[in-house]
Design a protein around this motif. Structure first.
Motif, mmCIF file in Angstrom:
data_model
loop_
_atom_site.group_PDB
_atom_site.id
_atom_site.type_symbol
_atom_site.label_atom_id
_atom_site.label_comp_id
_atom_site.label_asym_id
_atom_site.label_seq_id
_atom_site.Cartn_x
_atom_site.Cartn_y
_atom_site.Cartn_z
ATOM 1 N N UNK A 114 27.236 25.790 39.540
ATOM 2 C CA UNK A 114 26.624 25.103 40.668
ATOM 3 C C UNK A 114 27.649 24.892 41.770
ATOM 4 N N UNK A 115 27.180 24.952 43.007
ATOM 5 C CA UNK A 115 28.033 24.768 44.173
ATOM 6 C C UNK A 115 28.320 23.280 44.367
ATOM 7 N N UNK A 116 29.465 22.995 45.000
ATOM 8 C CA UNK A 116 29.797 21.595 45.284
ATOM 9 C C UNK A 116 28.905 21.059 46.392
ATOM 10 N N UNK A 117 28.411 21.974 47.221
ATOM 11 C CA UNK A 117 27.442 21.581 48.230
ATOM 12 C C UNK A 117 26.061 21.682 47.601
ATOM 13 N N UNK A 118 25.223 20.736 47.811
ATOM 14 C CA UNK A 118 23.950 20.655 47.099
ATOM 15 C C UNK A 118 22.896 21.657 47.507
ATOM 16 N N UNK A 119 22.904 22.198 48.696
ATOM 17 C CA UNK A 119 21.792 23.011 49.181
ATOM 18 C C UNK A 119 21.832 24.467 48.762
ATOM 19 N N UNK A 120 22.896 24.932 48.134
ATOM 20 C CA UNK A 120 23.003 26.354 47.803
ATOM 21 C C UNK A 120 22.517 26.635 46.384
ATOM 22 N N UNK A 121 22.144 27.894 46.172
ATOM 23 C CA UNK A 121 21.712 28.305 44.841
ATOM 24 C C UNK A 121 22.920 28.414 43.909
ATOM 25 N N UNK A 122 22.721 28.176 42.637
ATOM 26 C CA UNK A 122 23.850 28.330 41.714
ATOM 27 C C UNK A 122 24.178 29.803 41.502
ATOM 28 N N UNK A 123 25.451 30.056 41.229
ATOM 29 C CA UNK A 123 25.902 31.413 40.952
ATOM 30 C C UNK A 123 25.573 31.715 39.490
#
Length: 157
Positions: A114-123
C-alpha cells in the motif's frame, strides 16, 4: 453376490448420465467369457457407470448376459436398449498413500504494497514461495534456517 436394487428415480438419473457415454466393453460371438467378465469388473471399478455393446442378434441371449453380469458383478442393471447394456456400481473409495518425507510445493502468493498516500492503488506483486521459505509481514521472502546438526554426529571419532 446379489445385484443392487435402485429406485426408479435413481435409475432415471443414471440413465441420463449414461446417455453421453461410449461403450467400454464389447461382447462378441463367444458370449460371456471370463475375459469379458474381468474387463467389465475392471471398467466398473474405474468408472462406476458403463455401457456394454453386445454384437449378437439374439435378444434373449442379450437379456441373459445383462442379468448374469448384473448378478455376478454386484451391479445395478440400468438400461437395455437394443444391443447396448448399461450397468452401474458405486466406485470403491481410493486409499490415499501418505508420504512422510513429502514437503510442501511452491505456491504463488499475491503481495499488496500500500502507498503512504491514501488515494493511490496498492502495488500488486506475485511472489513464488518455495517449500523452505516463508513470507514476512512486510512482503519479503525468508528462507528457513537450516536444521541444526547434531554435534555427536558431526564429530569423527
Amino acid at each position: 453376490m446379489p445385484q443392487i436394487e435402485l429406485t426408479p428415480a435413481e435409475r432415471k438419473a443414471h440413465r441420463a448420465e449414461a446417455h453421453h457415454l461410449d461403450p467400454v466393453v464389447m461382447i462378441g460371438g463367444d458370449g460371456l467369457t471370463p475375459a469379458v467378465r474381468k474387463e467389465t469388473d475392471a471398467a466398473l471399478k474405474a468408472h462406476g457407470l458403463i455401457k456394454i455393446r453386445v454384437l449378437g442378434d439374439d435378444r434373449a441371449a442379450r437379456e441373459a448376459i445383462y442379468q448374469e453380469l448384473a448378478h455376478e458383478l454386484n451391479a445395478a442393471p440400468i438400461q437395455h436398449i437394443g444391443k447396448l447394456l448399461v450397468l452401474w456400481r458405486p466406485k470403491p473409495a481410493k486409499e490415499k498413500i501418505v508420504d512422510e518425507e513429502r514437503r510442501a510445493g511452491p505456491k504463488d502468493v499475491k503481495v499488496l504494497k500500500f502507498s503512504k498516500r491514501g488515494g493511490q492503488r496498492p502495488e500488486v506483486r506475485v511472489v513464488r514461495v518455495l517449500g523452505n521459505q516463508r513470507l514476512t509481514p512486510g512482503g519479503k521472502l525468508k528462507k528457513s534456517a537450516p536444521k541444526q546438526k547434531s554435534v555427536k554426529k558431526s564429530r569423527a571419532d
